[in-house]
Design a protein around this motif. Structure first.
Motif, PDB file in Angstrom:
ATOM      1  N   MET A   1       4.251   0.822   2.036  1.00 55.29           N
ATOM      2  CA  MET A   1       4.163  -0.036   3.221  1.00 55.29           C
ATOM      3  C   MET A   1       3.837  -1.472   2.769  1.00 55.29           C
ATOM      4  N   LEU A   2       4.599  -2.428   3.292  1.00 61.35           N
ATOM      5  CA  LEU A   2       4.333  -3.833   2.938  1.00 61.35           C
ATOM      6  C   LEU A   2       4.594  -4.742   4.125  1.00 61.35           C
ATOM      7  N   GLY A   3       3.869  -5.846   4.137  1.00 64.32           N
ATOM      8  CA  GLY A   3       4.126  -6.896   5.116  1.00 64.32           C
ATOM      9  C   GLY A   3       4.963  -7.971   4.451  1.00 64.32           C
ATOM     10  N   ALA A   4       6.053  -8.334   5.086  1.00 64.53           N
ATOM     11  CA  ALA A   4       6.963  -9.314   4.475  1.00 64.53           C
ATOM     12  C   ALA A   4       7.856  -9.911   5.547  1.00 64.53           C
ATOM     13  N   GLY A   5       8.579 -10.964   5.175  1.00 64.25           N
ATOM     14  CA  GLY A   5       9.468 -11.606   6.138  1.00 64.25           C
ATOM     15  C   GLY A   5       8.677 -12.150   7.313  1.00 64.25           C
ATOM     16  N   ALA A   6       9.338 -12.331   8.430  1.00 65.05           N
ATOM     17  CA  ALA A   6       8.664 -12.848   9.628  1.00 65.05           C
ATOM     18  C   ALA A   6       9.435 -12.419  10.863  1.00 65.05           C
ATOM     19  N   ASP A   7       8.677 -12.156  11.940  1.00 64.69           N
ATOM     20  CA  ASP A   7       9.331 -11.819  13.202  1.00 64.69           C
ATOM     21  C   ASP A   7       9.609 -13.104  13.989  1.00 64.69           C
TER      22      ASP A   7
ATOM     23  N   THR B   1       8.338   0.009   5.863  1.00 59.49           N
ATOM     24  CA  THR B   1       7.977   1.204   5.092  1.00 59.49           C
ATOM     25  C   THR B   1       9.253   1.874   4.594  1.00 59.49           C
ATOM     26  N   PHE B   2       9.133   2.554   3.461  1.00 63.49           N
ATOM     27  CA  PHE B   2      10.231   3.394   2.985  1.00 63.49           C
ATOM     28  C   PHE B   2       9.635   4.495   2.100  1.00 63.49           C
ATOM     29  N   PRO B   3      10.292   5.652   2.015  1.00 63.61           N
ATOM     30  CA  PRO B   3       9.711   6.816   1.331  1.00 63.61           C
ATOM     31  C   PRO B   3       9.691   6.673  -0.186  1.00 63.61           C
TER      32      PRO B   3
ATOM     33  N   ASN C   1       0.837  -1.198   0.000  1.00 61.79           N
ATOM     34  CA  ASN C   1       0.000   0.000   0.000  1.00 61.79           C
ATOM     35  C   ASN C   1       0.873   1.249   0.000  1.00 61.79           C
ATOM     36  N   VAL C   2       0.303   2.340  -0.437  1.00 67.27           N
ATOM     37  CA  VAL C   2       0.956   3.644  -0.297  1.00 67.27           C
ATOM     38  C   VAL C   2       0.247   4.387   0.830  1.00 67.27           C
ATOM     39  N   ILE C   3       1.038   4.891   1.761  1.00 69.84           N
ATOM     40  CA  ILE C   3       0.478   5.608   2.905  1.00 69.84           C
ATOM     41  C   ILE C   3       1.109   6.993   2.982  1.00 69.84           C
ATOM     42  N   ARG C   4       0.471   7.858   3.758  1.00 64.58           N
ATOM     43  CA  ARG C   4       1.084   9.148   4.087  1.00 64.58           C
ATOM     44  C   ARG C   4       1.264   9.162   5.598  1.00 64.58           C
ATOM     45  N   GLU C   5       2.499   9.291   6.008  1.00 65.43           N
ATOM     46  CA  GLU C   5       2.828   9.250   7.432  1.00 65.43           C
ATOM     47  C   GLU C   5       3.599  10.505   7.801  1.00 65.43           C
ATOM     48  N   ASP C   6       3.005  11.298   8.698  1.00 69.36           N
ATOM     49  CA  ASP C   6       3.600  12.587   9.089  1.00 69.36           C
ATOM     50  C   ASP C   6       3.924  13.433   7.864  1.00 69.36           C
ATOM     51  N   GLY C   7       2.992  13.398   6.893  1.00 72.11           N
ATOM     52  CA  GLY C   7       3.132  14.234   5.704  1.00 72.11           C
ATOM     53  C   GLY C   7       4.003  13.657   4.615  1.00 72.11           C
ATOM     54  N   GLU C   8       4.600  12.487   4.827  1.00 69.91           N
ATOM     55  CA  GLU C   8       5.520  11.900   3.847  1.00 69.91           C
ATOM     56  C   GLU C   8       4.905  10.660   3.210  1.00 69.91           C
ATOM     57  N   LEU C   9       5.002  10.564   1.855  1.00 73.21           N
ATOM     58  CA  LEU C   9       4.533   9.380   1.157  1.00 73.21           C
ATOM     59  C   LEU C   9       5.485   8.215   1.416  1.00 73.21           C
ATOM     60  N   LYS C  10       4.902   7.036   1.689  1.00 73.70           N
ATOM     61  CA  LYS C  10       5.717   5.844   1.911  1.00 73.70           C
ATOM     62  C   LYS C  10       5.031   4.629   1.296  1.00 73.70           C
TER      63      LYS C  10
ATOM     64  N   ARG D   1       4.138  -2.799 -13.002  1.00 74.52           N
ATOM     65  CA  ARG D   1       5.279  -2.127 -12.362  1.00 74.52           C
ATOM     66  C   ARG D   1       5.159  -2.197 -10.832  1.00 74.52           C
ATOM     67  N   HIS D   2       3.936  -2.068 -10.341  1.00 75.34           N
ATOM     68  CA  HIS D   2       3.706  -2.167  -8.899  1.00 75.34           C
ATOM     69  C   HIS D   2       4.183  -3.536  -8.384  1.00 75.34           C
ATOM     70  N   LEU D   3       3.813  -4.590  -9.095  1.00 72.65           N
ATOM     71  CA  LEU D   3       4.207  -5.939  -8.685  1.00 72.65           C
ATOM     72  C   LEU D   3       5.711  -6.157  -8.844  1.00 72.65           C
ATOM     73  N   LEU D   4       6.293  -5.592  -9.895  1.00 71.96           N
ATOM     74  CA  LEU D   4       7.740  -5.726 -10.085  1.00 71.96           C
ATOM     75  C   LEU D   4       8.500  -5.067  -8.930  1.00 71.96           C
ATOM     76  N   LEU D   5       8.030  -3.907  -8.483  1.00 70.10           N
ATOM     77  CA  LEU D   5       8.674  -3.244  -7.349  1.00 70.10           C
ATOM     78  C   LEU D   5       8.574  -4.125  -6.110  1.00 70.10           C
ATOM     79  N   TRP D   6       7.410  -4.679  -5.882  1.00 73.12           N
ATOM     80  CA  TRP D   6       7.209  -5.581  -4.733  1.00 73.12           C
ATOM     81  C   TRP D   6       8.182  -6.756  -4.801  1.00 73.12           C
ATOM     82  N   SER D   7       8.284  -7.348  -5.973  1.00 74.40           N
ATOM     83  CA  SER D   7       9.168  -8.497  -6.149  1.00 74.40           C
ATOM     84  C   SER D   7      10.623  -8.140  -5.866  1.00 74.40           C
ATOM     85  N   ALA D   8      11.032  -6.929  -6.242  1.00 75.81           N
ATOM     86  CA  ALA D   8      12.423  -6.525  -6.048  1.00 75.81           C
ATOM     87  C   ALA D   8      12.719  -6.135  -4.601  1.00 75.81           C
TER      88      ALA D   8
END
Length: 422
Positions: A26-32, A41-43, A15-24, A58-65
């Motif tokens: 956001m994805l769930g991945a890996g495991a704790d 998240t990253f900007p 998903n794309v979120i806005r956090e404290d005014g910044e676009l980021k 392109r959205h899916l390609l970014l996710w894959s990378a």
């Protein structure tokens, strides 16, 4: 404060979120540490958001990378944001040829793209942008699993025919070869099901009358490895002989199915009553033990008395199943009144029978007669215990090559090749 700016129907696509005014992104991945997905998240910039909105591929390609970067973060590490941000322009804004070149240089999650409908042949040729023209928002995880399974088989040089594939699907092992097999006829093409059932019938005939017994030395629900190996060998040989066209994976899935079902029947049944299965009548019937003591190498003791509702051998093997461990592999069955017994050495595949020759008097130690024998697997131990319960010391005469001292036993073990791994 966090607001959702853009999301797709599938909840797992980033998903794309806005956090404290910044676009980021956001994805769930890996495991704790609790095996739950981590959140990363990253900007990103407005130009990146525009492509993500308009271009599913392109959205899916970014996710894959980005997924390999999330995996590299592990259960607690931080996402390498610089590396993630560095992927944005090359994946989302570059020309298709440049994107294809990038995916030839960086790690990416192939299965994620295949699950979302990517053209596998184009992916294999390195044409990732063209492959994503068939992409869908919804995922088909089975498609990705099948592709992964086939790649693994190809790496081993395995080529499956239609019947091989049908057999693996029938046992539920087409996707995961280590899965406990089961019978799933609905997974097979109806046109191939009669052929599948003929192979299954061959496997069933090959192991008819065979069983896989329990092995209490390895725990209460453990089964005998030698029994498993014998059944596996019998089924493999019969199926190969009757159906020589089958691939090795298909033959293996048949023996795995037969052995797994036999082992399950054994684990779910009460401990075998060896005195019944080996017979308790005849010349030993009048010598049957009425009171016995079971002990282990830790000094734990259990008493058995006739009339308790269970046979001595059944109670003894339950005791072994409860107590046996890597540091507890010597068990004794003793008739204290007669001063005799047997000692089982699971760590060495040997046993000893002990008889008191002279009781100690006036502070002197008692004298014992000790004889040793090699044991051939769990069935050998079962036979020995049952024979002792029925006939005592004398009842063991025909159940072993009894040696008078430990040194001779050790020489016999070395001639046999040490511990054979029963």
């Amino acid at each position: 404060m966090r607001d959702i700016v853009f999301t797709r129907a599938s909840g797992w696509i980033p998903n794309v979120i806005r956090e404290d005014g910044e676009l980021k992104l956001m994805l769930g991945a890996g495991a704790d540490a609790n095996h739950s997905p981590r959140e990363f998240t990253f900007p990103i910039g407005e130009a990146h958001l525009a492509v993500i909105r308009a271009d599913l591929g392109r959205h899916l390609l970014l996710w894959s990378a980005v997924l390999p970067l999330c995996d590299a973060a592990g259960t607690r590490g931080r996402l390498d944001e610089d590396a993630a941000v560095a992927l944005l322009d090359p994946v989302l804004l570059a020309a298709p040829a440049d994107v294809d070149g990038l995916f030839g240089r960086v790690p990416w999650d192939r299965g994620r793209l295949i699950a979302h409908g990517a053209d596998v042949e184009l992916l294999e040729r390195g044409q990732v942008c063209a492959a994503m023209r068939a992409a869908t928002e919804t995922s088909d995880e089975k498609r990705a699993q099948e592709h992964h399974a086939n790649r693994r088989r190809a790496e081993r040089g395995v080529v499956l025919g239609p019947l091989d594939t049908a057999l693996l699907k029938y046992t539920g092992q087409y996707l995961h070869g280590a899965t406990i097999p089961k019978r799933v006829p609905d997974a097979v093409d109806p046109a191939l099901l009669p052929e599948v059932m003929r192979v299954v019938a061959t496997a069933e005939r090959a192991c008819a009358g065979m069983r896989i017994g329990r092995d209490p030395r390895r725990g209460k629900r453990a089964t005998d490895k030698r029994d498993w190996s014998r059944m596996e060998t019998a089924v493999d040989a019969s199926v190969r002989r009757a159906h020589p066209e089958l691939a090795a994976d298909a033959v293996r899935t048949m023996s795995f199915l037969m052995c797994s079902e036999a082992a399950a029947r054994s684990r779910n049944a009460p401990l075998e009553d060896d005195e019944e299965t080996t017979g308790g009548r005849g010349e030993d019937a009048g010598k049957r033990k009425t009171v016995l003591s079971f002990t282990d190498d830790k000094g734990v003791e259990k008493k058995w008395r006739a009339g308790s509702g269970r046979t001595a051998s059944a109670e003894f093997w339950e005791f072994v199943g409860d107590r046996s461990a890597g540091d507890n592999e010597v068990f004794t069955v003793e008739d204290e009144e007669l001063g005799e017994g047997i000692q089982l050495h699971f760590y060495a595949d040997t046993a000893a029978r002990v008889m008191t020759v002279c009781k100690g008097r006036g502070g002197s130690d008692p004298e014992y007669r000790v004889e040793y024998t090699l044991i051939d697997g769990m069935s050998g131990y079962r036979t020995l215990v049952s024979a002792y319960v029925r006939g005592g010391w004398a009842g063991l005469d025909r159940h072993g090559s009894w040696l008078p001292d430990a040194a001779e036993l050790e020489r016999a073990r070395r001639r046999r090749g040490g511990r054979p791994g029963s």
